[in-house]
Motif scaffolding. Structure first.
Motif, mmCIF file in Angstrom:
data_model
loop_
_atom_site.group_PDB
_atom_site.id
_atom_site.type_symbol
_atom_site.label_atom_id
_atom_site.label_comp_id
_atom_site.label_asym_id
_atom_site.label_seq_id
_atom_site.Cartn_x
_atom_site.Cartn_y
_atom_site.Cartn_z
ATOM 1 N N GLU A 1 0.786 -1.387 0.012
ATOM 2 C CA GLU A 1 0.138 0.034 -0.095
ATOM 3 C C GLU A 1 0.850 1.264 -0.020
ATOM 4 O OE1 GLU A 1 -2.625 -0.733 3.453
ATOM 5 O OE2 GLU A 1 -4.161 -1.347 1.774
ATOM 6 N N GLU A 2 1.826 1.428 -0.888
ATOM 7 C CA GLU A 2 2.773 2.542 -0.851
ATOM 8 C C GLU A 2 2.863 2.798 -2.431
ATOM 9 O OE1 GLU A 2 6.183 2.062 1.502
ATOM 10 O OE2 GLU A 2 5.120 2.740 3.239
ATOM 11 N N ARG B 1 3.164 4.696 -5.661
ATOM 12 C CA ARG B 1 3.854 5.988 -6.131
ATOM 13 C C ARG B 1 2.632 6.720 -6.722
ATOM 14 N NH1 ARG B 1 7.564 7.030 -11.164
ATOM 15 N NH2 ARG B 1 8.579 9.018 -10.333
ATOM 16 N N VAL C 1 10.791 3.917 -5.611
ATOM 17 C CA VAL C 1 10.643 5.061 -4.760
ATOM 18 C C VAL C 1 11.223 6.281 -5.079
ATOM 19 C CG1 VAL C 1 10.725 5.634 -2.095
ATOM 20 C CG2 VAL C 1 10.365 3.232 -3.075
ATOM 21 N N GLN D 1 6.767 15.033 1.252
ATOM 22 C CA GLN D 1 5.347 14.317 0.837
ATOM 23 C C GLN D 1 4.365 15.392 0.796
ATOM 24 O OE1 GLN D 1 4.813 10.563 2.621
ATOM 25 N NE2 GLN D 1 6.571 9.639 1.836
#
Ligand SMILES: Cc1cc2nc3c(=O)[nH]c(=O)nc-3n(C[C@H](O)[C@H](O)[C@H](O)COP(=O)(O)OP(=O)(O)OC[C@H]3O[C@@H](n4cnc5c(N)ncnc54)[C@H](O)[C@@H]3O)c2cc1C
Length: 299
Positions: free
Chosen positions: A36-37, A39, A113, A123
């Protein structure tokens, strides 16, 4: 041991979710594990993904892809695959915490990443659209605006030169790092009228909605409409590399025309592959990989 899945998809961004939709519609038994990260969740509004003329946010795109996969019974398991092994029977075993999954094939869609610049809250600045990472994605939105590119090596010069098609008001910010630009690139930058600011930046402020002010060490204030970070990416290719998969100098996995890595049965799609990092590319590669996986299992 439970019967192996036809395919384990690792990663639930645009590539992994598209592959899951295809595989489910091919009536394959699959598992999807996602940390669940994506981009894509950082995209405030994408204007270059075809069929969305008004643009679509990354969060909305991911939500629609998840709904689409759920329609065919696929929901991602929210975990990180920590270990992947190739078994002697040609199948794979993946481990995520205490979960062990066996699969005949694996599709790696783990992405990459971005290396964040040493600025406060990068962010938040990205989600708000002040800080950008991808001129291929959104340079059109900065036509004739004041644009800074953060970086201190040739990658930053190349990115600034790419942006020269869109604006003449370009500055390279090295944030106090000694510029490591090659002589030809330094000359190219000078010829294109790109300024170089090598002093450290102490503070960043936002004003009038989109104007970013950077406060230099000697009290000087630099104002830009957009800032691009050009510090590169870290490819999430470790699971494949541990199995001996070949990759380029930046960690992009090498694949054949069917998106198979150099490890038989291990496929890859999206930003983790050595190719242009774009949603359209990720979904296209996922379609190719899923179809190749289905045909392999059919044979
Ligand atoms: C600010 C920004 C703006 C962008 N704008 C655009 C745009 O306008 N147009 C465009 O085409 N592209 C844009 N991009 C690029 C786009 O987001 C990527 O190309 C796209 O998300 C790639 O999809 P992917 O599925 O390969 O990887 P990702 O979307 O990154 O998904 C990878 C997934 O794998 C998961 N994962 C990783 N390792 C593991 C593991 N070991 N176990 C389980 N899960 C794992 C991650 O948590 C993540 O959820 C932008 C990117 C950024 C940062």
């Amino acid at each position: 041991m439970n019967a192996p899945y036809d395919c384990l998809v690792i990663g639930g961004g645009p590539a992994g979710l598209t592959a899951a939709i295809y595989l489910a519609r091919f009536r394959r038994r699959l598992a999807l594990i996602d940390a669940e990260e994506s981009r894509a969740r950082m995209i405030p509004l994408s204007h270059n993904f075809p069929a969305w003329p008004e643009g679509i946010s990354g969060v909305e795109l991911l939500s629609r892809l998840k709904q689409h996969a759920q329609r065919y019974g696929v929901t991602a398991i929210p975990m990180t695959v920590e270990h992947l092994a190739a078994n002697t029977d040609g199948h794979f075993t993946a481990r995520a915490r205490d979960l062990e999954i066996h699969a005949k094939t694996v599709l790696l869609a783990t992405g990459t990443v971005d290396i964040e610049p040493p600025l406060p809250n990068p962010q938040g600045a990205t989600r708000d659209g002040y800080l950008r990472y991808c001129p291929v994605c959104d340079a059109y939105e900065v036509i004739d605006r004041r644009v800074a590119v953060i970086g201190w090596n040739d990658r930053a010069v190349r990115e600034a030169l790419f942006l020269r098609t869109f604006t003449a008001a370009l500055t390279l910010l090295t944030l106090g790092h000694e510029p490591g630009f090659s002589d030809p690139n330094r000359e190219n930058a000078a010829r294109a009228g790109i300024a170089i600011v090598a002093e450290p930046i102490h503070r960043i402020g936002f004003e009038q909605a989109q104007v970013t002010s950077l406060y230099g060490a000697n009290g000087k204030i630099y104002r830009f409409d957009a800032i691009y970070a050009a510090l590169g990416c870290r490819n999430r290719c470790d699971l494949a590399v541990a199995l001996g998969a070949e990759h380029d100098a930046e960690g992009g996995l090498k694949v054949n025309a069917h998106m198979q890595t150099t490890v038989p049965g291990l496929y890859a799609a999206g930003d983790v592959v050595s190719a242009l990092n774009q949603i359209s590319v990720a979904t296209g590669q996922a379609a190719i990989a899923a179809t190749a996986i289905h045909n392999r299992l059919r044979d």
